[in-house]
Design an enzyme around this catalytic site. Structure first.
Site, PDB file in Angstrom:
ATOM      1  N   THR A   1       7.502  11.203  -4.531  1.00 51.58           N
ATOM      2  CA  THR A   1       6.120  10.761  -4.748  1.00 51.58           C
ATOM      3  C   THR A   1       6.050   9.305  -5.223  1.00 51.58           C
ATOM      4  OG1 THR A   1       4.076  11.429  -5.825  1.00 51.58           O
ATOM      5  CG2 THR A   1       6.044  11.542  -7.161  1.00 51.58           C
ATOM      6  N   LYS A   2       7.175   8.802  -5.742  1.00 48.60           N
ATOM      7  CA  LYS A   2       7.174   7.461  -6.335  1.00 48.60           C
ATOM      8  C   LYS A   2       7.044   6.351  -5.303  1.00 48.60           C
ATOM      9  CE  LYS A   2       7.382   8.714 -10.617  1.00 48.60           C
ATOM     10  NZ  LYS A   2       6.348   8.359 -11.592  1.00 48.60           N
ATOM     11  N   ASP A   3       7.271   6.662  -4.016  1.00 50.52           N
ATOM     12  CA  ASP A   3       7.018   5.666  -2.961  1.00 50.52           C
ATOM     13  C   ASP A   3       5.574   5.160  -3.049  1.00 50.52           C
ATOM     14  OD1 ASP A   3       9.536   6.104  -1.986  1.00 50.52           O
ATOM     15  OD2 ASP A   3       8.899   6.949  -0.055  1.00 50.52           O
TER      16      ASP A   3
ATOM     17  N   ALA B   1       5.183   2.648  -5.983  1.00 50.44           N
ATOM     18  CA  ALA B   1       5.944   1.406  -5.752  1.00 50.44           C
ATOM     19  C   ALA B   1       5.181   0.519  -4.775  1.00 50.44           C
ATOM     20  CB  ALA B   1       7.332   1.730  -5.223  1.00 50.44           C
TER      21      ALA B   1
END
Ligand code: PMP
Length: 344
Positions: free
Chosen positions: A47-49, A52
């Site tokens: 999910t961190k895409d 970022a």
């Protein structure tokens, strides 16, 4: 963000629009319908895409980031991987201060993606100069032309999910979602998604998953920071020893705490029942749903969306290693260890 086109210009165009997948077996005895938002389908496998890409593009729009600049961050691994991936495509340097609790796999992956990695002790307080927060701050101050993403204290973290995860879930469930269950680390995922969903329907129940050893649940209930709640635990990326400003506690209805052991078993169970090879915190979220089901949180009309934050491949030397499980005391019997292994 991902669109239905045949050829993509680069991996960044594949971020977002992750599938919502019905859970069929693990929830068979539960009341309601259960769906996993499978964030491992992002190109960086988490999910961190989303944060970022969103935070870096906001910094570009604001004129803060210029080609060749450096991006600094603290991370348990996933955010670092995503920042490294975005940095490579966009031509930035990436410096990451990571916790020693992170698996060696994660650290090696960050290095593979071109990041400079500083490993900092996990069990020191946030204001200790050796903590990854303080190390990142110092590196940012020492590096000319650098931007500090600061995901725990950056409102853009929440905004990324308000603008993507929230609308996607609303559309995918055709507005029929009744419950959102999500892990809370920085709180960006749960807060941003919940803000959007509650604007569409204030009746949607928002439930955060916290770890034993973390302060979040107690803070939510009392609005007081209780250091007595803090002790080491094994789940990476979930819970906290400080209060992140990237969490909007007002949009969360309640928190559920889960144990390291039950979350680990539930992560393994997801692979065996649903064929979903997802990470430790996905197991934690699913474990929370089991507990909520027992508490009577759901009924036959409930449509529950559970966010599964990342992919199982990041935990091969931990949750998915029989040796690691045994070393933690998470296996009761020799039989359980060997149940799947046939030797000739
Ligand atoms: N699961 C994993 C594996 C994570 O890395 C994180 C991020 N720390 C979370 C869950 C929690 O997400 P958030 O930071 O948006 O609360």
């Amino acid at each position: 963000m991902k669109e239905e086109i045949k050829v993509y210009d680069n991996v960044l165009q594949l971020i977002g629009n992750t599938p919502l997948i019905h859970l069929n077996t693990i929830t068979k005895e539960f009341k309601g319908n259960f769906y996993a938002k499978a964030e491992a389908f992002n190109p960086g496998h988490s999910t961190k895409d989303r944060i970022a890409l969103y935070i870096i593009e906001e910094a570009e729009r604001a004129g803060i980031l210029k080609p060749g600049d450096t991006i600094v961050e603290t991370t348990s691994g996933n955010t670092g991987f995503s920042i490294a991936m975005v940095s490579i495509i966009k031509g930035y340097e990436c410096i990451l201060a990571v916790s020693s609790k992170s698996s060696q796999d994660k650290i090696d992956m960050l290095k593979t993606m071109g990041a400079k990695v500083y490993v900092c002790p996990a069990n020191v307080s946030a204001d200790d100069p050796r903590s990854y927060y303080q190390v990142a701050k110092r590196l940012h101050e020492e590096t000319k032309g650098s931007v500090y993403i600061n995901q725990y204290f950056n409102e853009l973290n929440m905004d990324a999910h308000y603008n993507s995860t929230g609308p996607e879930i609303w559309k995918q469930t055709e507005g029929k979602i009744t419950h959102l269950v999500a892990c809370s680390g920085t709180g960006g995922t749960i807060s941003g998604t919940a803000r959007y969903l509650k604007e569409q329907n204030p009746g949607i129940r928002i439930i955060g998953i916290d770890a034993f050893g973390s302060v979040l649940k107690k803070y939510h209930e009392t609005r007081e920071f209780d250091s007595e709640e803090i002790y080491p635990y094994r789940i990476e990326g979930l819970g906290k020893n400080l209060i992140p400003t990237a969490t909007d506690f007002d949009v969360i209805d309640k928190f559920v705490k889960v144990t390291d052991e039950e979350s680990a078993h539930t992560a393994r169970e997801l692979a065996k029942t649903e064929g979903m090879f997802v990470g430790y915190t996905s197991g934690a979220a699913m474990q929370g749903v089991k507990q909520l089901n027992q508490e009577g949180e759901f009924n036959a009309n409930s449509n529950v969306v559970i966010i599964f934050p990342d992919h199982g491949s990041r935990y091969m030397s931990k949750v998915f290693s029989d040796e690691w499980m045994t070393a933690q005391g998470f296996f009761d019997t020799k039989n359980e260890v060997d149940a799947n292994q046939i030797e000739f």
